[in-house]
Design a protein around this motif. Sequence first.
Motif, mmCIF file in Angstrom:
data_model
loop_
_atom_site.group_PDB
_atom_site.id
_atom_site.type_symbol
_atom_site.label_atom_id
_atom_site.label_comp_id
_atom_site.label_asym_id
_atom_site.label_seq_id
_atom_site.Cartn_x
_atom_site.Cartn_y
_atom_site.Cartn_z
ATOM 1 N N LEU A 1 0.794 -1.226 0.000
ATOM 2 C CA LEU A 1 0.000 0.000 0.000
ATOM 3 C C LEU A 1 0.823 1.271 0.000
ATOM 4 O O LEU A 1 0.307 2.337 -0.321
ATOM 5 C CB LEU A 1 -0.925 0.018 1.234
ATOM 6 C CG LEU A 1 -1.981 -1.090 1.273
ATOM 7 C CD1 LEU A 1 -2.720 -1.066 2.592
ATOM 8 C CD2 LEU A 1 -2.963 -0.932 0.126
ATOM 9 N N ILE A 2 2.082 1.207 0.405
ATOM 10 C CA ILE A 2 2.784 2.457 0.655
ATOM 11 C C ILE A 2 3.899 2.779 -0.333
ATOM 12 O O ILE A 2 4.322 3.934 -0.438
ATOM 13 C CB ILE A 2 3.304 2.488 2.122
ATOM 14 C CG1 ILE A 2 3.584 3.915 2.595
ATOM 15 C CG2 ILE A 2 4.522 1.619 2.330
ATOM 16 C CD1 ILE A 2 2.412 4.829 2.652
ATOM 17 N N ASP B 1 1.413 -1.071 4.487
ATOM 18 C CA ASP B 1 1.261 -1.496 5.856
ATOM 19 C C ASP B 1 -0.202 -1.280 6.267
ATOM 20 O O ASP B 1 -0.947 -0.601 5.542
ATOM 21 C CB ASP B 1 2.204 -0.681 6.774
ATOM 22 C CG ASP B 1 1.954 0.802 6.719
ATOM 23 O OD1 ASP B 1 0.873 1.280 7.113
ATOM 24 O OD2 ASP B 1 2.856 1.531 6.268
ATOM 25 N N VAL C 1 -1.849 2.403 7.027
ATOM 26 C CA VAL C 1 -2.312 3.245 5.920
ATOM 27 C C VAL C 1 -3.827 3.152 5.769
ATOM 28 O O VAL C 1 -4.491 4.134 5.442
ATOM 29 C CB VAL C 1 -1.623 2.818 4.600
ATOM 30 C CG1 VAL C 1 -2.290 3.451 3.409
ATOM 31 C CG2 VAL C 1 -0.163 3.186 4.629
ATOM 32 N N LEU D 1 -6.012 2.982 7.975
ATOM 33 C CA LEU D 1 -6.659 3.917 8.906
ATOM 34 C C LEU D 1 -6.649 5.323 8.320
ATOM 35 O O LEU D 1 -7.614 6.070 8.441
ATOM 36 C CB LEU D 1 -5.934 3.913 10.252
ATOM 37 C CG LEU D 1 -5.871 2.582 10.991
ATOM 38 C CD1 LEU D 1 -5.066 2.720 12.273
ATOM 39 C CD2 LEU D 1 -7.260 2.062 11.297
ATOM 40 N N SER D 2 -5.534 5.690 7.682
ATOM 41 C CA SER D 2 -5.455 7.017 7.056
ATOM 42 C C SER D 2 -6.439 7.149 5.910
ATOM 43 O O SER D 2 -6.785 8.260 5.511
ATOM 44 C CB SER D 2 -4.044 7.264 6.508
ATOM 45 O OG SER D 2 -3.105 7.303 7.540
ATOM 46 N N LEU D 3 -6.872 6.010 5.365
ATOM 47 C CA LEU D 3 -7.796 6.057 4.237
ATOM 48 C C LEU D 3 -9.244 5.955 4.673
ATOM 49 O O LEU D 3 -10.137 5.770 3.855
ATOM 50 C CB LEU D 3 -7.456 4.928 3.252
ATOM 51 C CG LEU D 3 -6.089 5.082 2.589
ATOM 52 C CD1 LEU D 3 -5.781 3.887 1.709
ATOM 53 C CD2 LEU D 3 -6.049 6.353 1.761
#
Lengths: 266, 259
Positions: free
Chosen positions: A54-55, A145, A148, A150-152
């Motif tokens: 994802l990162i 990870d 990420v 959660l950030s989305l």
Amino acid sequence: MFVELNNLLNTTPDRAEQGKLTLLCDAKTDGSFLVHHFLSFYLKANCKVCFVALIQSFSHYSIVGQKLGVSLTMARERGQLVFLEGLKSAVDVVFQAQKEPHPLQFLREANAGNLKPLFEFVREALKPIDSGEARWTYPVLLVDDLSVLLSLGMGAVAVLDFIHYCRATVCWELKGNVVVLVHDSGDAEDEENDILLNGLSHQSHLILRAEGLATGFCRDVHGQLRILWRRPSQPTVHRDQSFTYQYKIQDKSVSFFAKGMSPAVL
Amino acid sequence: ELPAPLLDDKCKKEFDEDVYNHKTPESNIKMKIAWRYQLLPKMEIGPVSSSRFGHYYDASKRMPQELIEASNWHGFFLPEKISSTLKVEPCSLTPGYTKLLQFIQNIIYEEGFDGSNPQKKQRNILRIGIQNLGSPLWGDDICCAENGGNSHSLTKFLYVLRGLLRTSLSACIITMPTHLIQNKAIIARVTTLSDIVVGLESFIGSERETNPLYKDYHGLIHIRQIPRLNNLICDESDVKDLAFKLKRKLFTIEVDFIS
């Protein structure tokens, strides 16, 4: 893979344990070297690997993979590696309406409830092929990870549910392994991330925690690695075992040593 | 003449992109604005080498109008775009961020930075500058409230932007007024989603302003994060204490022996 880390974990690609959840964690440092280690380890173990990246981009992991002796391009071509490039997929999903369900379609939704499409993607990627002959040893899911997500906009509970479903399928049903990275946000008061980290810690068989040094930057010691066995394989040992080593990352390898025993110091 | 490093092409008050990189521009008013905020650059290309250490520009001179008109640049000023008919796919970000992403993506596609249309002229890199990301000017409320309704909009925006940058020949520098963001978790997440993170801490309003040891400086520079891209290692410097001073014609960064 890093041979020294294999020694510390008492494992090799030939005789790794199956059915396990490994949690990678980093606090005040970059723990991505652990992701590169496990990616190359499991490819060398001839596993079918599903990598939810994802990162960073594919080329980033590929270039580092080459330093560690694996070719991600070839692994992908021969069907050993299923690679979900999150960043590229996010652009596709956000700018174009998708005809079929997409693993990251929650990016288009205002209140995405769950990660079911992502789980379906993983399950499809790792399902055994009925050709009669087993080509790969066992399946592995690797995620870099989870923080990420959660950030989305996904909640910690949704991410924990996703991992629960993945474990049920990959670890129990298919006797494979799951390896995930979660950041430890420390004193950033990130409640959702703390819930995710704590929840996964309780479920993991092995926790590898990379920590920045309390004393700050050091040229010869980049950090310390805490290894925590939560359910050791020997049934007679009841308590969790924990070991701490310091490490230095080099161009193609990582060296580990006991605290205060860095070659530069001795 | 010196090759133009990444920062120098930005000299407009509003957000803009400058693709014209042959000449060294003579004005750079962006630095004055950046001084007041924390700065989060992203995907920065490595430092440009030069025979003299540092870069020399006269920030008091304005860029000639002809140079601006001859350059290929695109500006995005949200109040002008908010009612436009720019086609936007439904997305769960705030409308400001959605339009900005669409704007950037259009330029990447139309001008071939993603390799879709072969570029006839010499290959170039799209430089993107975004100011005050996260502020109410972008329709975001994270600077106003600790747990606003749009708490994921900024990080989602940054993730999709990261995707655009990774899949095209472009680089982006962003400034963000993190001193206005009360939610520490958001700042931590923004850091993780960025490649390079630099913080500028001004002495104004702090006890250091009157500290005689700091009288020559205006603030501190914190290199909070540098990336490990395509590599296991990164080029971390062992110099951690940097202070800066900003004068009319000089912006210098020095090793701070005081702290």
